[in-house]
Write an enzyme that holds these catalytic residues in place. Sequence first.
Site, PDB file in Angstrom:
ATOM      1  N   GLY A 154      -7.985  23.951  11.196  1.00 50.77           N
ATOM      2  CA  GLY A 154      -7.348  24.998  11.964  1.00 50.77           C
ATOM      3  C   GLY A 154      -7.661  24.863  13.452  1.00 50.77           C
ATOM      4  O   GLY A 154      -8.570  24.132  13.847  1.00 50.77           O
ATOM      5  N   CYS A 155      -6.914  25.588  14.270  1.00 53.49           N
ATOM      6  CA  CYS A 155      -7.081  25.487  15.725  1.00 53.49           C
ATOM      7  C   CYS A 155      -8.407  26.089  16.182  1.00 53.49           C
ATOM      8  O   CYS A 155      -9.139  25.472  16.967  1.00 53.49           O
ATOM      9  CB  CYS A 155      -5.907  26.148  16.437  1.00 53.49           C
ATOM     10  SG  CYS A 155      -5.503  27.813  15.862  1.00 53.49           S
TER      11      CYS A 155
END
Length: 345
Positions: A154-155
């Site tokens: 994920g970011c």
Amino acid sequence: MKSKKVAIIGASGYSGEVLVQLLLNHPHAELVAVTSRQNAGQTLAQVFPKFASHPKSKNLRFVEPNVEILAKQADVVFLALPHGVAAEFAVPLLKASCVVIDLSADFRLKSAEVYKEFYAHDHPAPELLKKSVYGLPEIYRDQIKKSLLIASPGCYPTSILLPVIPLLKAGLVKPTGIIADSLSGVSGAGRKAETDYLFCECNESVRPYGVPKHRHLSEIEEQLSLAAKTQVTIQFTPHLIPVNRGILTTLYLEPKGKLSDENISVCYEKFYGDEPFVRLLEGKSLPDTKNVTGTNIIEIAWRLDPRTGRLIVMSAEDNLVKGASGQAVQSMNILCGFPETAGLI
């Protein structure tokens, strides 16, 4: 160097759009299919006019996702889909011997129980969790080379893990009391029409959300625990800021014993000195989203605070590139034996 045929399932979202852009311009990849139920039948140029003049986009038209057809067309399939949906496509694609690079959260965790705790439903393919490789190239490069299922991080986790993992592995900071504050652009919420993300709701406004248990905590804590070789629990607060893209994260850590700037610098240089997509900032420079937007770079800087005794570490990245699509392409490059920077610089 032989090119690979690639497809994107779920190519109409923000991450999907960036994937299209990166793969159209990739010297060793041929984008052969893009899927979207909503846009099926439309040309790539109709959905994304900015690609209209690209010579490789002329014959691309959005289609319904059909696993049997895609498996015959593509060597590598990117899944830019919501969690829970991606696994439904990953299972048959892997059986058809395709390489799967998943941008959702479906294969980032090793525990189906933790997945259910954070995502509120049973994992759709728990038998694949042990086979997936967490797609953080700077940490798991060797494992990525041999995997058929890459779980792209994920970011937010990328912005936290890359700064913290080296410090934990080197024993420079304690695995307890870690605090992470992150600020993200609105594109991080995905391309969807919800009131919270309308212009008038986001513009001239900053707000926290996902407090105190954001879903990304699950993979952050799992990866930090592996690095520290002990259970790690952190305090994480994400915030929405009125910019299109970019993440700025500030981390507060407690040193283990006496720590100097030289210790930290040596640690980061050892881990990232030769990494093409990690920019270590020293001197007066601090991370700034404007310097990484549109790139696959993460900037990292640090400061020792003599007043509080804490180590402050900061990072900046583009949530759609290093935090999503660019990192996924980086993993593809490693897995396929392409230059790691291909299509990303």
